[in-house]
Design an enzyme around this catalytic site. Sequence first.
Site, mmCIF file in Angstrom:
data_model
loop_
_atom_site.group_PDB
_atom_site.id
_atom_site.type_symbol
_atom_site.label_atom_id
_atom_site.label_comp_id
_atom_site.label_asym_id
_atom_site.label_seq_id
_atom_site.Cartn_x
_atom_site.Cartn_y
_atom_site.Cartn_z
ATOM 1 N N GLU A 490 -12.013 1.332 -6.475
ATOM 2 C CA GLU A 490 -10.672 1.299 -5.904
ATOM 3 C C GLU A 490 -10.791 0.766 -4.473
ATOM 4 O OE1 GLU A 490 -8.308 4.306 -7.351
ATOM 5 O OE2 GLU A 490 -6.544 3.551 -6.357
ATOM 6 N N GLU A 763 -10.079 14.209 -2.121
ATOM 7 C CA GLU A 763 -8.811 13.660 -2.597
ATOM 8 C C GLU A 763 -7.877 14.756 -3.110
ATOM 9 O OE1 GLU A 763 -9.355 10.982 -5.912
ATOM 10 O OE2 GLU A 763 -7.377 10.092 -5.606
HETATM 11 C C1 BGC Z 1 -5.363 6.363 -4.671
HETATM 12 C C2 BGC Z 1 -4.481 7.073 -3.718
HETATM 13 C C3 BGC Z 1 -3.167 6.411 -3.758
HETATM 14 C C4 BGC Z 1 -2.637 6.695 -5.117
HETATM 15 C C5 BGC Z 1 -1.227 6.283 -5.339
HETATM 16 C C6 BGC Z 1 -4.820 6.566 -6.025
HETATM 17 O O1 BGC Z 1 -5.556 6.026 -7.013
HETATM 18 O O2 BGC Z 1 -6.667 6.744 -4.561
HETATM 19 O O3 BGC Z 1 -4.996 7.607 -2.626
HETATM 20 O O4 BGC Z 1 -2.324 6.643 -2.724
HETATM 21 O O5 BGC Z 1 -3.495 6.172 -6.090
HETATM 22 O O6 BGC Z 1 -0.894 6.392 -6.620
#
Ligand code: BGC
Length: 910
Positions: A490, A763
Amino acid sequence: MSDTSEERFAPDRLRCEYAANPLGIDERRPRLSWWICDPATPRGAAQTAYQIQAASSDVELAADRSDVWDSGKVESDQSIHVEYAGPPVQSRRRYHWRVRFWNAAGRPSEWSEPAWWEMGLLEASDYSARWIGASLVGGKEIGAPAPYLRKVFALKGKPASARLYVTALGLYEAQLNGQRVGEWVFTPGWTDYRRRVMVQAYDVTAAVRKGDNAVGAILGDGWACGHVGPVGRQFWSDRPKLLAQLEVCYDDGTSETIITDESWKTATGPILANDMQKGEAYDARLEMPGWADRGFDDSAWQPAVVFDDVRANLVASVGPRVREIQTLQPVAVTQPRGRVYVFDFGQNLVGRVRFRLRGQAGETVQLRHAEMLNSDGTIYTDNLREATSTDSYTFRADGEAEWEPRFTFHGFRYVELSGLRGQSWGRPGHDLSGEPTRDQLTAVVLHSDTPPTGQFECSHPLINQLQHNIVWGQKGNFLEVPTDCPQRNERLGWTGDIQVFVRTACFNMDVGGFMTKWLIDLADSQQDDGAYPIVAPDILHSGENGTAAWADAGVICPWILYLCCGDTRVLERHYESMVRFVEYMRAEAGEDLIRPVRGFGDWVNADAFTPLDMIATAYFAHSTDLLGRIAAVLGKDDDARKYRKLFEDIKAAFCREFVTETGRVFGGTQTAYIMALRFNLLPDSLRPVAMANLVEDIERGRCAAWPYLSRSGHLSTGFIGCKHINLALTEGGRLDVAYRLLMNEDYPSWLFPVRNGATTIWERWDGWTPEKGFQDPSMNSFNHYAFGAIGEWMYRTVAGIDLDEGRPGYKHAIIRPRPGGGLTHARGSLDSPYGRIECAWRIEAGQLHMDVTVPPNATATIHVPAASAKDVAESGKPLDAAEGVSNVRFADGAVVCEAVAGTYSFACPA
Ligand code: BGC
């Protein structure tokens, strides 16, 4: 320029566009900033006038010949972001400058040490270089070996100066006569390459010589060609390409330019594969010693391929690039199975490993990276998704080798080393049948060069660890763009994440240049309809672009930069774009001003769903409110009125749609109340009720997942609410509840991960729990800064360092510590645009001591938490007799005074 001449009566810490002596910029009106230093004025140091001189050389400057520009004496207290106002800047030209100031008594200071900035290439016509590369092309899944490119050229004499301007689609590492050029990594940096590619300039005068020279580069796949986010390879380019222009000048005024063109040669070497997410594979048997030297035999190399179809807009490098910031040694090595070793660096970090190992010719070692361990001591990699994060190295010969990959980085705390046959461990003299030792691996920490500016510390060790984790979350994710996470496939500039974290980021590090650059990326990715994207650079082109709390980063981040750095230009530059965004939301909302349901909501909340149309409408109101204030700052009075009115209309619509007459807010979650309160969406009469409802939910609210249990003093917020919850509670008079949330150690809380060994911000509140183990690996990063947004509250409220919106950049600071939560001391400091602000308090023998520093050329309103001014002493004197202190009064439950620059020591009964 010097940062150490603190005692000299002169300006210090000279900056141009957030950088010390920047080389190769293309800002046509560079802004100059300095700190003032007036040692003879311990209280009330201030600038009443300044003079800037710019010259063509430091010799001219030293001889008082400002042959480029002399501002003359300007009566002004402005010491940050003063625009250069001399003749138009020219490509390649270096501007030497110095500054002096007049102090509060009207006495002129000495001149500062000289500083400079140098212009890069300003016009497209300045470039004659062509894009070159190799014929090998990788595919959608796998890349080709890294191309090496080189050229030998002759110079008629030793140049007086030489500059290398270089960029790539992909990554480059440039070399001159066998030496690496510069210390940056992952150059040219990450932008939306369709819109702009940044060019770095290097002073290579010392590296070139009379006669034959060799210039070369190794190209990596990077963001442009390698895996980026979840969208696979070749997003911007099918293969890496290089553009370089070496310009040399001789003493006689003549010059020569060496450019990338068809005369360059190319070959592949030891880098068999390189990818930001997958890792790097290096076969030392394919090394080409001396490949960047003039004497190297390149007869077997192929002519480079020239690409005339690259339509990239070349711009100068903006903001800081990535470099090696520090190194860490492992704290432990374990052997979970066979000949597999796991090195623990004791810190979740971002970068890669440098090793020194012994091996045999042809032997391959593998390094796999992970943030966590499985219960059997092996590394846990499920949460990396497709990012295999594996480096490999094949020995060229028997013996010791040192290696560090070039074109990849990983997010990790643990490194698994495998593949070496046992007898080859160790250094000479080392027990060859033994185990690998800790000193054989070094973790190299990489991030954008954003120097530390803030420090926070208090009497609670877990909160100090939380602060440490916030800083490391920032280090790991401020790598070219502010990313969500650095480990899985990501690593994107998620807009929602940064808008909640940016204010905290501005405390911890000097992010002015970094954010300035990313805001250009964000503007580059704005859609034609005005929507800002959910990630910038936008590689997702998602239907969710424009969504609430994510897209709003386009307004919130410039505003925070303005507040924290006093940067008005960032508002000017993005104003039209912000207007387009607000108008986009207005169009989407239609007549009733209620935005539709979509987006991510209060992302990763703890079982508390906040309705999406409510969040969207609340953010529509908030961005509109900010735009109105921005318009006012810029003197656009009609717009200011227009957007203030629109804000009031949205507020009314919000109340009609989502708020009952009795003060209940639709959804009933903590985040629902927090937004209504923090974004000023309620009539004053309902604010106390909403506050009470918020506290009620924290204390007794129930959630869908465990309706039989109450929240019993816990938060339930996701990204959106977590930034605001303690600020809302503090503003609403419930500091006690805010401290309770901070101090909670069980799920969900900030200290729950800390208590479970976290060294970065997770997270999710429950990324790992003793009962359930790891959360869903498809989305479970252990280095995600968003929840670290509590850092802002810690600095602003616990340490008490805040700013005044009306005098941004901490020109006027608000010092207002709020002791609580059983803490016995706390200390915050911030290297603000004017100098260091500090506030340290401690409770000792029933007394509260509060030491405050207000930097030169700034002022502060200081709140001392005492019942009456009579109770407060400053440096042993009654408060109203204290030098530099005025307008002592009692307000907001504290003794409040105005203070000029200086260091103060307050004491009062605790
Ligand atoms: C990310 C996030 C992001 C989110 C929004 C995720 O996969 O890691 O931090 O803001 O998606 O959907």
